[in-house]
Structure formats: C-alpha cells, structure tokens
Design a protein around this motif. Structure first.
Motif, PDB file in Angstrom:
ATOM      1  N   VAL A  84      20.733  49.881 -11.197  1.00 26.80           N
ATOM      2  CA  VAL A  84      22.191  49.954 -11.116  1.00 26.80           C
ATOM      3  C   VAL A  84      22.709  48.882 -10.162  1.00 26.80           C
ATOM      4  O   VAL A  84      22.167  48.691  -9.071  1.00 26.80           O
ATOM      5  N   ALA A  85      23.738  48.185 -10.599  1.00 27.41           N
ATOM      6  CA  ALA A  85      24.408  47.203  -9.761  1.00 27.41           C
ATOM      7  C   ALA A  85      25.804  47.707  -9.430  1.00 27.41           C
ATOM      8  O   ALA A  85      26.286  48.679 -10.011  1.00 27.41           O
ATOM      9  N   ASP A  86      26.458  47.055  -8.480  1.00 36.49           N
ATOM     10  CA  ASP A  86      27.838  47.400  -8.152  1.00 36.49           C
ATOM     11  C   ASP A  86      28.608  46.113  -7.866  1.00 36.49           C
ATOM     12  O   ASP A  86      28.007  45.066  -7.580  1.00 36.49           O
ATOM     13  N   GLN A  87      29.924  46.225  -7.936  1.00 33.33           N
ATOM     14  CA  GLN A  87      30.814  45.072  -7.776  1.00 33.33           C
ATOM     15  C   GLN A  87      31.965  45.464  -6.842  1.00 33.33           C
ATOM     16  O   GLN A  87      33.127  45.474  -7.254  1.00 33.33           O
ATOM     17  N   PRO A  88      31.658  45.805  -5.597  1.00 35.95           N
ATOM     18  CA  PRO A  88      32.683  46.361  -4.712  1.00 35.95           C
ATOM     19  C   PRO A  88      33.790  45.365  -4.377  1.00 35.95           C
ATOM     20  O   PRO A  88      33.571  44.153  -4.325  1.00 35.95           O
ATOM     21  N   ILE A  89      34.982  45.932  -4.129  1.00 37.64           N
ATOM     22  CA  ILE A  89      36.162  45.120  -3.858  1.00 37.64           C
ATOM     23  C   ILE A  89      36.819  45.601  -2.573  1.00 37.64           C
ATOM     24  O   ILE A  89      36.699  46.774  -2.191  1.00 37.64           O
ATOM     25  N   ASP A  90      37.533  44.712  -1.924  1.00 35.99           N
ATOM     26  CA  ASP A  90      38.216  45.037  -0.674  1.00 35.99           C
ATOM     27  C   ASP A  90      39.501  45.805  -0.979  1.00 35.99           C
ATOM     28  O   ASP A  90      40.353  45.345  -1.746  1.00 35.99           O
ATOM     29  N   VAL A  91      39.663  46.965  -0.362  1.00 34.95           N
ATOM     30  CA  VAL A  91      40.835  47.807  -0.602  1.00 34.95           C
ATOM     31  C   VAL A  91      42.126  47.103  -0.184  1.00 34.95           C
ATOM     32  O   VAL A  91      43.198  47.355  -0.745  1.00 34.95           O
ATOM     33  N   GLN A  92      42.039  46.188   0.774  1.00 35.23           N
ATOM     34  CA  GLN A  92      43.223  45.434   1.186  1.00 35.23           C
ATOM     35  C   GLN A  92      43.778  44.606   0.020  1.00 35.23           C
ATOM     36  O   GLN A  92      44.997  44.518  -0.177  1.00 35.23           O
ATOM     37  N   GLU A  93      42.880  44.028  -0.747  1.00 31.68           N
ATOM     38  CA  GLU A  93      43.302  43.211  -1.891  1.00 31.68           C
ATOM     39  C   GLU A  93      43.904  44.075  -2.994  1.00 31.68           C
ATOM     40  O   GLU A  93      44.861  43.676  -3.665  1.00 31.68           O
ATOM     41  N   VAL A  94      43.350  45.264  -3.180  1.00 33.78           N
ATOM     42  CA  VAL A  94      43.903  46.190  -4.170  1.00 33.78           C
ATOM     43  C   VAL A  94      45.297  46.635  -3.751  1.00 33.78           C
ATOM     44  O   VAL A  94      46.214  46.719  -4.581  1.00 33.78           O
ATOM     45  N   ALA A  95      45.484  46.896  -2.468  1.00 36.61           N
ATOM     46  CA  ALA A  95      46.808  47.282  -1.967  1.00 36.61           C
ATOM     47  C   ALA A  95      47.825  46.170  -2.197  1.00 36.61           C
ATOM     48  O   ALA A  95      48.977  46.432  -2.577  1.00 36.61           O
ATOM     49  N   ASP A  96      47.413  44.932  -1.980  1.00 37.58           N
ATOM     50  CA  ASP A  96      48.306  43.792  -2.249  1.00 37.58           C
ATOM     51  C   ASP A  96      48.760  43.789  -3.700  1.00 37.58           C
ATOM     52  O   ASP A  96      49.945  43.611  -4.005  1.00 37.58           O
ATOM     53  N   ARG A  97      47.816  43.994  -4.583  1.00 39.95           N
ATOM     54  CA  ARG A  97      48.123  43.961  -6.021  1.00 39.95           C
ATOM     55  C   ARG A  97      49.008  45.129  -6.439  1.00 39.95           C
ATOM     56  O   ARG A  97      49.953  44.962  -7.211  1.00 39.95           O
ATOM     57  N   LEU A  98      48.723  46.322  -5.936  1.00 43.64           N
ATOM     58  CA  LEU A  98      49.531  47.489  -6.282  1.00 43.64           C
ATOM     59  C   LEU A  98      50.973  47.329  -5.804  1.00 43.64           C
ATOM     60  O   LEU A  98      51.918  47.673  -6.527  1.00 43.64           O
ATOM     61  N   ALA A  99      51.150  46.823  -4.601  1.00 45.78           N
ATOM     62  CA  ALA A  99      52.500  46.603  -4.079  1.00 45.78           C
ATOM     63  C   ALA A  99      53.232  45.578  -4.934  1.00 45.78           C
ATOM     64  O   ALA A  99      54.436  45.722  -5.208  1.00 45.78           O
ATOM     65  N   GLU A 100      52.529  44.565  -5.369  1.00 42.10           N
ATOM     66  CA  GLU A 100      53.106  43.543  -6.249  1.00 42.10           C
ATOM     67  C   GLU A 100      53.532  44.154  -7.581  1.00 42.10           C
ATOM     68  O   GLU A 100      54.635  43.899  -8.075  1.00 42.10           O
ATOM     69  N   LEU A 101      52.688  44.986  -8.142  1.00 40.30           N
ATOM     70  CA  LEU A 101      53.002  45.618  -9.422  1.00 40.30           C
ATOM     71  C   LEU A 101      54.167  46.602  -9.300  1.00 40.30           C
ATOM     72  O   LEU A 101      54.985  46.728 -10.209  1.00 40.30           O
ATOM     73  N   ALA A 102      54.238  47.303  -8.164  1.00 41.17           N
ATOM     74  CA  ALA A 102      55.316  48.274  -7.962  1.00 41.17           C
ATOM     75  C   ALA A 102      56.678  47.601  -7.891  1.00 41.17           C
ATOM     76  O   ALA A 102      57.698  48.197  -8.273  1.00 41.17           O
ATOM     77  N   ALA A 103      56.710  46.373  -7.423  1.00 40.59           N
ATOM     78  CA  ALA A 103      57.973  45.642  -7.285  1.00 40.59           C
ATOM     79  C   ALA A 103      58.358  44.885  -8.557  1.00 40.59           C
ATOM     80  O   ALA A 103      59.441  44.306  -8.627  1.00 40.59           O
ATOM     81  N   ALA A 104      57.477  44.927  -9.554  1.00 36.76           N
ATOM     82  CA  ALA A 104      57.705  44.198 -10.807  1.00 36.76           C
ATOM     83  C   ALA A 104      58.038  45.188 -11.929  1.00 36.76           C
ATOM     84  O   ALA A 104      57.887  46.401 -11.766  1.00 36.76           O
ATOM     85  N   PRO A 105      58.500  44.688 -13.071  1.00 35.43           N
ATOM     86  CA  PRO A 105      58.770  45.585 -14.204  1.00 35.43           C
ATOM     87  C   PRO A 105      57.482  46.207 -14.738  1.00 35.43           C
ATOM     88  O   PRO A 105      56.378  45.701 -14.489  1.00 35.43           O
ATOM     89  N   PRO A 106      57.585  47.324 -15.465  1.00 37.48           N
ATOM     90  CA  PRO A 106      56.404  47.932 -16.075  1.00 37.48           C
ATOM     91  C   PRO A 106      55.628  46.929 -16.915  1.00 37.48           C
ATOM     92  O   PRO A 106      56.222  46.144 -17.660  1.00 37.48           O
ATOM     93  N   ALA A 107      54.289  46.969 -16.791  1.00 41.42           N
ATOM     94  CA  ALA A 107      53.467  45.949 -17.453  1.00 41.42           C
ATOM     95  C   ALA A 107      52.378  46.539 -18.333  1.00 41.42           C
ATOM     96  O   ALA A 107      51.558  45.798 -18.879  1.00 41.42           O
ATOM     97  N   GLY A 108      52.311  47.877 -18.483  1.00 35.43           N
ATOM     98  CA  GLY A 108      51.255  48.489 -19.271  1.00 35.43           C
ATOM     99  C   GLY A 108      49.920  48.373 -18.569  1.00 35.43           C
ATOM    100  O   GLY A 108      49.838  48.362 -17.343  1.00 35.43           O
ATOM    101  N   ARG A 109      48.861  48.268 -19.345  1.00 39.05           N
ATOM    102  CA  ARG A 109      47.518  48.115 -18.773  1.00 39.05           C
ATOM    103  C   ARG A 109      47.338  46.662 -18.368  1.00 39.05           C
ATOM    104  O   ARG A 109      47.294  45.761 -19.210  1.00 39.05           O
ATOM    105  N   VAL A 110      47.246  46.405 -17.078  1.00 39.27           N
ATOM    106  CA  VAL A 110      47.089  45.040 -16.581  1.00 39.27           C
ATOM    107  C   VAL A 110      45.602  44.714 -16.446  1.00 39.27           C
ATOM    108  O   VAL A 110      44.743  45.585 -16.565  1.00 39.27           O
TER     109      VAL A 110
END
Length: 247
Positions: A152-178
C-alpha cells in the motif's frame, strides 16, 4: 462580502478554512454543539434554522468515522434549501467510490445527496492529510515493531493547502465536482514509516503485513491515490520538520 457558514469549523481543516475566510473579509459562522452563538447538532438537526438564516454559502467540513454523516447532511441540505443558500461546498476524499471502507461509502453517499439537492454545489476530493498519516505512525510506533499494510502506498497532502483551496472555492460560484487534490509524492507505507522514524529519532523494525479483504485490495490497487493530480507542494518530510516531530 458573503456570510459563510462552516461546519466542523473547530476541526483540523475547518479552523484553517475559517481563518482564511475571515482574513478575506467574509462574515463567518462556526457551527458546533458547544458554540455560544450558533449551537448546532447536525445529527439531530437542532439549531440549524437559526444558524443558516441569511447565509450565502455553507462549507461542510464536519465528518466522523463513527457514522451519521449522511443523516447530518440530510439535515444540512434541508436547512440550506429553506434558507435559500446559494452554494454548498463539500470536502470529500479521493477513493470514496473505489475503496469499500464503510466510512468512504457514507462519504460517497453524501456526495450524491449534495449533487441531487437542487442547491448550487461544489465537491472537492483530496488525499489523506499529513496529520492523519503522522497519527497512524505515532500509534503504531508504540509497539516493538512498526506494522504497515504491505503493498500500500499513500499520497499525503498538507491540510494548509486544502484549506486554501476550500476558501477559494467558497468565494467562487458553484463549480460541481472540481479536480482532485493529491499530495506531491506517492510513497509506500514502508518508506513513509522510515521517514517518520528518522524524523522522530526512533528505532523500530518496519514490518509490512499483507492484509486480507476487499478494502485493502482496493488500497493496493491505488484506489485512494490521484497521481494525475499531484498538485500539493509540501512533502511529508517537510511537514514533520515544520511540526518539530519528536517520539
């Protein structure tokens, strides 16, 4: 600026999303059972109408592997419809439609509920956060031998980067599955374990164990990985260094 409601706003991801949205000038309401201003129980559906009144956007970060995410989502969707919310943003996990883990199956069900809700919606799937991988290794390192699932492998990501993206998406129009978000590198669990042990200054043999069942077969196939979307920048090694990881 918008009025944005964040469920799970005191959690690992949610609190970072709240910080970013407030920093951008949005009015943010943090939902939790113990909140002074907006005490809400998503599973029971209590307090939602008052919390949702006047909200433009909902960022749904609240989740628990103990069960009930679908029930919570049903209450949230109903309240959002009643309040006329224009955009519901949901954080999900890469592989919820591939790995037959009960928690993943519920997350996938919530995705479909949101898609069929009639609301404007955005769904972002990411790979596992560095924090979760660290928690696993800390727990396993208490044993004389550090056990990891073989193959088994994993591809971990930094939660700070996910928070940046979520905040960006929240301020934008609905985009469906990004597009999915995956960490910058995919490493075997054995390699990740050795990275952790080195950072923590611990000595443990690392023993890969082949685990049975459909769930681990899906993990071995890489159903939880997204190598085509390795957009993260911070590596697991850099995360451990930043955290000042110790045994």
């Amino acid at each position: 600026m918008s009025t944005i409601l964040v469920t799970g706003g005191t959690g690992t991801l949610g609190r970072l999303v709240v910080e970013r949205l407030r920093g951008a000038g949005h009015r943010v309401r943090v939902l939790s059972r113990s909140a002074r201003d907006y005490p809400v129980d998503l599973i029971e559906g209590t307090g939602l109408d008052a919390a949702m009144a006047g909200a433009d956007v909902v960022v749904h970060c609240a989740s628990t592997p103990k069960g009930g995410d679908d029930k919570a989502a049903a209450h949230l969707i109903e309240a959002a419809r009643t309040a006329g919310v224009r955009h519901l943003v949901y954080i999900s996990i890469v592989g919820v439609d591939e790995v037959p883990l009960p928690y993943y199956r519920v997350k996938y069900r919530v995705e479909r509920m949101i898609e069929e809700s009639g609301l404007g919606w955005t769904v972002l799937r990411t790979t596992q956060f560095h924090d979760l991988v660290l928690g696993y290794f800390r727990a396993m390192a208490k044993l004389p031998v550090l056990l990891v699932p073989a193959g088994v492998a994993d591809q971990p990501i930094d939660v700070q980067e996910v928070a940046d993206r979520l905040a960006e998406l929240a301020a934008a129009p609905p985009a469906g599955r990004v597009a999915d978000m995956g960490g910058p590198e995919t490493l075997g669990m054995t390699d990740l374990a050795r990275v952790y042990l080195k950072a923590a200054g611990r000595r443990r043999p690392v023993l890969p164990v082949r685990l049975p069942g459909k769930t681990f077969a899906a993990y071995r196939r890489g159903g939880h990985l997204t190598p085509a979307h390795a957009v993260g920048r911070g590596t697991f090694t850099e995360f451990l260094e930043r955290q000042g990881v110790r045994a």
